[in-house]
Design a protein around this motif. Structure first.
Motif, PDB file in Angstrom:
ATOM      1  N   TRP A 106       4.538  14.052   0.807  1.00 16.02           N
ATOM      2  CA  TRP A 106       5.166  12.985   1.583  1.00 16.02           C
ATOM      3  C   TRP A 106       4.563  11.661   1.131  1.00 16.02           C
ATOM      4  CZ3 TRP A 106       2.949  17.172   4.438  1.00 16.02           C
ATOM      5  CH2 TRP A 106       3.879  18.103   4.888  1.00 16.02           C
ATOM      6  N   THR A 107       5.424  10.686   0.877  1.00 14.96           N
ATOM      7  CA  THR A 107       4.969   9.371   0.435  1.00 14.96           C
ATOM      8  C   THR A 107       5.586   8.306   1.326  1.00 14.96           C
ATOM      9  OG1 THR A 107       4.763  10.143  -1.841  1.00 14.96           O
ATOM     10  CG2 THR A 107       4.860   7.766  -1.503  1.00 14.96           C
ATOM     11  N   ALA A 108       4.743   7.413   1.797  1.00 11.27           N
ATOM     12  CA  ALA A 108       5.186   6.263   2.585  1.00 11.27           C
ATOM     13  C   ALA A 108       4.727   5.013   1.856  1.00 11.27           C
ATOM     14  CB  ALA A 108       4.593   6.310   3.985  1.00 11.27           C
ATOM     15  N   GLU A 109       5.568   4.010   1.850  1.00 17.85           N
ATOM     16  CA  GLU A 109       5.255   2.775   1.141  1.00 17.85           C
ATOM     17  C   GLU A 109       5.255   1.622   2.139  1.00 17.85           C
ATOM     18  OE1 GLU A 109       4.308   0.834  -2.385  1.00 17.85           O
ATOM     19  OE2 GLU A 109       5.268   2.793  -2.531  1.00 17.85           O
ATOM     20  N   ALA A 110       4.130   0.940   2.230  1.00 18.44           N
ATOM     21  CA  ALA A 110       4.043  -0.276   3.036  1.00 18.44           C
ATOM     22  C   ALA A 110       4.328  -1.435   2.093  1.00 18.44           C
ATOM     23  CB  ALA A 110       2.665  -0.408   3.667  1.00 18.44           C
ATOM     24  N   GLU A 122       6.338  11.504   8.818  1.00 13.97           N
ATOM     25  CA  GLU A 122       7.476  10.958   9.551  1.00 13.97           C
ATOM     26  C   GLU A 122       8.144   9.828   8.776  1.00 13.97           C
ATOM     27  OE1 GLU A 122       5.911   9.823  13.350  1.00 13.97           O
ATOM     28  OE2 GLU A 122       5.514  11.900  13.931  1.00 13.97           O
ATOM     29  N   ALA A 123       7.349   8.930   8.197  1.00 14.99           N
ATOM     30  CA  ALA A 123       7.904   7.809   7.440  1.00 14.99           C
ATOM     31  C   ALA A 123       8.636   8.299   6.200  1.00 14.99           C
ATOM     32  CB  ALA A 123       6.787   6.831   7.055  1.00 14.99           C
ATOM     33  N   ALA A 124       8.060   9.271   5.504  1.00 20.27           N
ATOM     34  CA  ALA A 124       8.695   9.798   4.290  1.00 20.27           C
ATOM     35  C   ALA A 124       9.994  10.510   4.631  1.00 20.27           C
ATOM     36  CB  ALA A 124       7.743  10.749   3.571  1.00 20.27           C
ATOM     37  N   GLU A 125       9.992  11.298   5.694  1.00 22.60           N
ATOM     38  CA  GLU A 125      11.204  12.025   6.073  1.00 22.60           C
ATOM     39  C   GLU A 125      12.292  11.083   6.577  1.00 22.60           C
ATOM     40  OE1 GLU A 125       9.759  15.073   8.715  1.00 22.60           O
ATOM     41  OE2 GLU A 125       9.093  16.325   7.034  1.00 22.60           O
ATOM     42  N   ALA A 126      11.911  10.007   7.250  1.00 23.45           N
ATOM     43  CA  ALA A 126      12.890   9.033   7.724  1.00 23.45           C
ATOM     44  C   ALA A 126      13.521   8.271   6.560  1.00 23.45           C
ATOM     45  CB  ALA A 126      12.234   8.056   8.694  1.00 23.45           C
ATOM     46  N   ALA A 127      12.749   8.061   5.493  1.00 22.28           N
ATOM     47  CA  ALA A 127      13.249   7.317   4.335  1.00 22.28           C
ATOM     48  C   ALA A 127      14.057   8.185   3.381  1.00 22.28           C
ATOM     49  CB  ALA A 127      12.082   6.684   3.584  1.00 22.28           C
ATOM     50  N   ALA A 128      13.886   9.497   3.465  1.00 18.04           N
ATOM     51  CA  ALA A 128      14.577  10.408   2.539  1.00 18.04           C
ATOM     52  C   ALA A 128      16.051  10.530   2.918  1.00 18.04           C
ATOM     53  CB  ALA A 128      13.921  11.782   2.578  1.00 18.04           C
ATOM     54  N   PRO A 129      16.932  10.595   1.914  1.00 20.25           N
ATOM     55  CA  PRO A 129      18.350  10.803   2.221  1.00 20.25           C
ATOM     56  C   PRO A 129      18.553  12.175   2.844  1.00 20.25           C
ATOM     57  CG  PRO A 129      17.971  10.794  -0.150  1.00 20.25           C
ATOM     58  CD  PRO A 129      16.655  10.499   0.515  1.00 20.25           C
ATOM     59  N   MET A 159       0.856  -1.172   0.000  1.00 22.03           N
ATOM     60  CA  MET A 159       0.000   0.000   0.000  1.00 22.03           C
ATOM     61  C   MET A 159       0.900   1.232   0.000  1.00 22.03           C
ATOM     62  SD  MET A 159      -2.724   1.479   2.856  1.00 22.03           S
ATOM     63  CE  MET A 159      -2.764  -0.055   3.665  1.00 22.03           C
ATOM     64  N   LYS A 160       0.488   2.213  -0.765  1.00 22.54           N
ATOM     65  CA  LYS A 160       1.207   3.477  -0.856  1.00 22.54           C
ATOM     66  C   LYS A 160       0.333   4.573  -0.256  1.00 22.54           C
ATOM     67  CE  LYS A 160       3.625   6.203  -4.333  1.00 22.54           C
ATOM     68  NZ  LYS A 160       3.958   6.263  -5.765  1.00 22.54           N
ATOM     69  N   ILE A 161       0.937   5.382   0.625  1.00 21.28           N
ATOM     70  CA  ILE A 161       0.232   6.488   1.248  1.00 21.28           C
ATOM     71  C   ILE A 161       0.921   7.773   0.797  1.00 21.28           C
ATOM     72  CG2 ILE A 161      -0.405   7.614   3.412  1.00 21.28           C
ATOM     73  CD1 ILE A 161       0.441   3.986   3.536  1.00 21.28           C
ATOM     74  N   THR A 162       0.160   8.677   0.197  1.00 20.62           N
ATOM     75  CA  THR A 162       0.705   9.946  -0.266  1.00 20.62           C
ATOM     76  C   THR A 162      -0.117  11.081   0.310  1.00 20.62           C
ATOM     77  OG1 THR A 162       1.432   8.940  -2.333  1.00 20.62           O
ATOM     78  CG2 THR A 162       1.293  11.328  -2.296  1.00 20.62           C
ATOM     79  N   VAL A 163       0.580  12.053   0.879  1.00 22.87           N
ATOM     80  CA  VAL A 163      -0.060  13.253   1.411  1.00 22.87           C
ATOM     81  C   VAL A 163       0.549  14.442   0.684  1.00 22.87           C
ATOM     82  CG1 VAL A 163      -0.419  14.701   3.439  1.00 22.87           C
ATOM     83  CG2 VAL A 163      -0.422  12.210   3.675  1.00 22.87           C
ATOM     84  N   GLU A 164      -0.306  15.233   0.057  1.00 26.29           N
ATOM     85  CA  GLU A 164       0.141  16.452  -0.624  1.00 26.29           C
ATOM     86  C   GLU A 164      -0.474  17.633   0.109  1.00 26.29           C
ATOM     87  OE1 GLU A 164      -1.323  18.458  -4.573  1.00 26.29           O
ATOM     88  OE2 GLU A 164      -0.014  16.751  -5.027  1.00 26.29           O
TER      89      GLU A 164
END
Length: 106
Positions: free
Chosen positions: A18-22, A90-97, A1-6
């Motif tokens: 921000w995008t988080a991928e489960a 939080e998930a998107a920022e943690a995954a970003a370089p 599942m992909k979660i995207t917040v714009e």
């Protein structure tokens, strides 16, 4: 599942995404209760008269999670909506370089 917040709007009109991928079954099981807690069938109606419905200098959140879609004005970003947005950010920022991060030169 992909979660995207714009997030759009605000004083400067800067758009953030921000995008988080489960990707695994375990990750999807962690996200599923958060996504399902949101009242997707009763999305708050935007205020009339302002682009995106949030009012002057307010944010509007376009949220996509799996098959679900919603546009939520900032003043309605409470409860499960806020939880979903914060966790996705939080998930998107943690995954970003990390910008400007230096690697050790041994």
């Amino acid at each position: 599942m992909k979660i995207t917040v714009e997030r759009s709007g605000g004083f400067a009109g800067i758009k953030r995404v921000w995008t988080a991928e489960a990707a695994s079954a375990d990750e999807e099981q962690r996200w599923q209760p958060v996504v399902e807690a949101c009242p997707w069938d009763t999305v708050p109606r935007p205020d009339r008269g302002f682009p995106g419905g949030g009012g002057p200098d307010r944010f509007t959140y376009n949220i996509r999670a799996g098959r679900h879609r919603a546009t939520v004005p900032e003043h309605s970003l409470t409860g499960p909506w806020r939880t979903l947005v914060e966790l996705a950010r939080e998930a998107a920022e943690a995954a970003a370089p990390r910008k400007g991060r230096q690697t050790p030169s041994g």
